[in-house]
Design an enzyme around this catalytic site. Structure first.
Site, mmCIF file in Angstrom:
data_model
loop_
_atom_site.group_PDB
_atom_site.id
_atom_site.type_symbol
_atom_site.label_atom_id
_atom_site.label_comp_id
_atom_site.label_asym_id
_atom_site.label_seq_id
_atom_site.Cartn_x
_atom_site.Cartn_y
_atom_site.Cartn_z
ATOM 1 N N ASP A 44 0.866 -1.181 0.000
ATOM 2 C CA ASP A 44 0.000 0.000 0.000
ATOM 3 C C ASP A 44 0.903 1.231 0.000
ATOM 4 O O ASP A 44 2.006 1.192 0.566
ATOM 5 C CB ASP A 44 -0.884 -0.006 1.259
ATOM 6 C CG ASP A 44 -2.121 0.849 1.091
ATOM 7 O OD1 ASP A 44 -3.224 0.289 1.007
ATOM 8 O OD2 ASP A 44 -1.971 2.095 1.035
ATOM 9 N N CYS A 274 -20.159 0.079 -1.397
ATOM 10 C CA CYS A 274 -20.329 -0.669 -2.652
ATOM 11 C C CYS A 274 -21.638 -0.349 -3.348
ATOM 12 O O CYS A 274 -21.638 0.231 -4.429
ATOM 13 C CB CYS A 274 -20.207 -2.156 -2.378
ATOM 14 S SG CYS A 274 -18.524 -2.589 -1.964
HETATM 15 C C1 UDX Z 1 -22.118 -5.584 -0.958
HETATM 16 C C2 UDX Z 1 -22.386 -6.921 -1.675
HETATM 17 O O1 UDX Z 1 -23.314 -7.686 -0.906
HETATM 18 C C3 UDX Z 1 -21.088 -7.677 -1.886
HETATM 19 O O2 UDX Z 1 -21.336 -8.863 -2.619
HETATM 20 C C4 UDX Z 1 -20.148 -6.769 -2.654
HETATM 21 O O3 UDX Z 1 -18.944 -7.412 -2.897
HETATM 22 C C5 UDX Z 1 -19.911 -5.500 -1.898
HETATM 23 O O4 UDX Z 1 -21.160 -4.857 -1.687
HETATM 24 P P1 UDX Z 1 -21.652 -4.792 1.538
HETATM 25 O O5 UDX Z 1 -21.545 -3.408 0.994
HETATM 26 O O6 UDX Z 1 -20.622 -5.266 2.497
HETATM 27 O O7 UDX Z 1 -21.640 -5.866 0.354
HETATM 28 O O8 UDX Z 1 -23.055 -4.871 2.263
HETATM 29 P P2 UDX Z 1 -24.384 -5.753 2.160
HETATM 30 O O9 UDX Z 1 -24.370 -6.813 3.195
HETATM 31 O O10 UDX Z 1 -24.624 -6.180 0.778
HETATM 32 O O11 UDX Z 1 -25.455 -4.661 2.586
HETATM 33 C C6 UDX Z 1 -25.597 -3.460 1.853
HETATM 34 C C7 UDX Z 1 -26.618 -2.543 2.486
HETATM 35 O O12 UDX Z 1 -27.921 -3.075 2.316
HETATM 36 C C8 UDX Z 1 -26.448 -2.319 3.985
HETATM 37 O O13 UDX Z 1 -26.657 -0.953 4.272
HETATM 38 C C9 UDX Z 1 -27.535 -3.170 4.598
HETATM 39 O O14 UDX Z 1 -27.957 -2.676 5.847
HETATM 40 C C10 UDX Z 1 -28.627 -3.066 3.551
HETATM 41 N N1 UDX Z 1 -29.548 -4.204 3.567
HETATM 42 C C11 UDX Z 1 -29.123 -5.454 3.278
HETATM 43 C C12 UDX Z 1 -30.894 -3.978 3.850
HETATM 44 O O15 UDX Z 1 -31.325 -2.835 4.086
HETATM 45 N N2 UDX Z 1 -31.752 -5.037 3.836
HETATM 46 C C13 UDX Z 1 -31.345 -6.292 3.547
HETATM 47 O O16 UDX Z 1 -32.209 -7.202 3.522
HETATM 48 C C14 UDX Z 1 -29.986 -6.516 3.258
#
Ligand code: UDX
Length: 448
Positions: A44, A274
């Site tokens: 990094d 993401c």
């Molecule tokens: C996401 C993708 O899931 C992952 O595959 C990718 O590589 C990176 O982006 P992440 O950003 O870690 O992962 O979070 P994730 O668990 O997907 O949740 C995203 C958002 O959706 C969170 O704010 C979570 O609170 C919200 N969420 C998720 C909901 O509001 N309801 C749900 O049922 C699921």
């Protein structure tokens, strides 16, 4: 470079790997690959970060990562360095996991990727496989190939591979070792063989495609997940209007195997580094390619509205928010992480501050990050707490914005006693509504 060297690389079991970027993706991938038996140097350009990692200190919270890093270092398979040139020269395989932040217009800033490609080119001393791990717009692989070809000095060959990550924050270590699939966008059988060897001990489906397709799979996945979330959030609004329960609706929908139960939890909307930036990027890329992805624009709009809707619901109860004492529990964008990036809590807290409410914030992990994020706001109106019960004292409302498991184990009898007015706004439909109402709380959920 002779045929002998070429054959030996393809038939190796363990590789010398360089992972560029020690962030949420790069560090998990580095420690994970070391555990799989490879020799990994994680590089990094942030010297402070590398100095901390050398002392086995992580700058973000990710369950299980610290012990995985320790193990890799102890076994002599995981190293940290800021000398990128040397790390490239000594590696057979290079994973690019640098940041791809959003620009103002929603497009992706690929400056770091381009910089890294030039350094790779200048230090390309033998055949190497160069893997895009960061989430990048479709056609980035082509640009990576062009850039390295343009700047490389020696007459050496290389392959570019797109191997998108599907790691969820908070579950990234689990996801690394238990992937639902591994996507390989390749242009040569040689690169495919090397990638298959790298991941040999992970038992899962490997999907092989061309590079553009692999890049697009990643866009499509995150956009679809975001669409599913905005869909259930839109349904939650209708449930409120119709007097129905979105939790039961989601259950009824999820039992259909074509729909599935995951990603159907209604709430204050999705956040994180993401989904929000990936849908922006996909809208932008689609437009550039000649397609107006209006569906995704609506997904984004619904997500934004969900946060203001939540604040409006609180106002319905408390009327004027000025000088009302509001406790907010759960600041990170989801449980299991201290990541505040694009967290729904930011917009909600900003709205509450605008209404001149007094805020009392608590989070099991993210207080440090939250202090940085909210440093620009009217700080006199915001107080941070290390434990939940002092935060709710004399409050008129308790908001739950993230479903941290520990919130379900709180002593709500005690909380009711401590609060001035027993109102709970559950932005994740996470708490036991009936139990809270029995205890005498007024309960606000989303679509229930
Ligand atoms: C996401 C993708 O899931 C992952 O595959 C990718 O590589 C990176 O982006 P992440 O950003 O870690 O992962 O979070 P994730 O668990 O997907 O949740 C995203 C958002 O959706 C969170 O704010 C979570 O609170 C919200 N969420 C998720 C909901 O509001 N309801 C749900 O049922 C699921």
């Amino acid at each position: 470079m002779g045929l002998k060297n070429k054959l030996s690389l393809e038939n190796k079991k363990n590789f010398n790997i360089c992972v560029i970027g020690a962030g949420h993706v790069g560090l998990v991938v580095s420690a994970g690959l070391a555990k799989l038996g490879h020799r990994v140097v994680c590089v990094d350009n942030n010297r402070k970060k590398i100095a901390l990692l050398k002392r086995l200190s992580l700058i973000f919270f990710e369950p299980g990562l610290e012990s995985l890093v320790r193990e890799g270092v102890k076994r002599g398979r995981l190293y940290f360095s800021y000398n990128l040139a040397e790390a490239i020269k000594n590696s057979e395989v290079i994973f690019i996991a640098v940041g791809t932040p959003p620009k103002e217009d929603g497009s992706v800033d690929l400056t770091s990727i381009e910089n890294v490609c030039r350094v790779i080119a200048q230090n390309l001393n033998s055949y190497k496989v160069i893997i895009e791990k960061s989430t990048v717009p479709v056609h980035t692989g082509e640009k990576v190939k062009e850039t390295i070809s343009r700047y490389k000095k020696k007459n050496v060959t290389f392959d570019v591979v797109s191997n998108p990550e599907f790691l969820r924050e908070g579950k990234a270590v689990y996801d690394f070792f238990n992937p639902s699939r591994i996507v390989l966008g390749v242009e040569s059988q040689r690169a495919e063989k090397i990638l298959r060897a790298i991941y040999k001990s992970l038992k899962t489906t490997i999907l092989v495609s061309d590079i553009n397709t692999a890049e697009l799979i990643k866009h499509a996945c995150n956009s679809f997940l975001a669409t599913k979330l905005s869909f259930i959030n839109a349904i939650s609004r209708i449930c409120d209007l119709a007097g129905a329960d979105v939790e039961r609706v989601a259950e009824g929908m999820g039992l259909d195997p074509r729909i599935g139960r995951d990603f159907l939890r209604a709430g204050v909307g999705f956040g994180g580094f993401c989904l929000p930036k990936d849908i922006d990027a996909f809208i932008h890329i689609s437009k550039k390619l000649g397609y107006d992805f209006s569906l995704l624009k609506e997904v984004k709009k619904i997500n934004q509205e969900q946060k203001s809707y939540f604040v409006e619901k609180i106002k319905e109860y408390l009327w004027v928010l000025k000088d009302k004492r509001i406790a907010v529990f759960g600041l990170s964008f989801k449980p299991g992480t201290d990541d505040m990036r694009f967290s729904p809590s930011i917009d909600i807290i900003e709205s509450l501050v605008k209404e001149k409410a007094l805020l009392f914030l608590y989070d099991p992990q993210a207080i440090g990050e939250a202090k940085k994020v909210f440093s620009g706001l009217a700080t006199k109106k915001i107080k941070f707490f290390k434990e939940p019960y002092s935060a709710v004292k004399e409050c008129d409302c308790l908001c739950i914005l993230t479903e941290w498991e520990e919130f379900s184990r709180l002593n709500f009898k005690k909380i009711k006693f401590l609060m001035r007015y027993p109102l709970i706004a559950d932005g994740r439909n996470f708490l036991d509504k009936e139990k809270l109402e029995r205890l005498g709380f007024k309960y606000i959920g989303i679509g229930r």
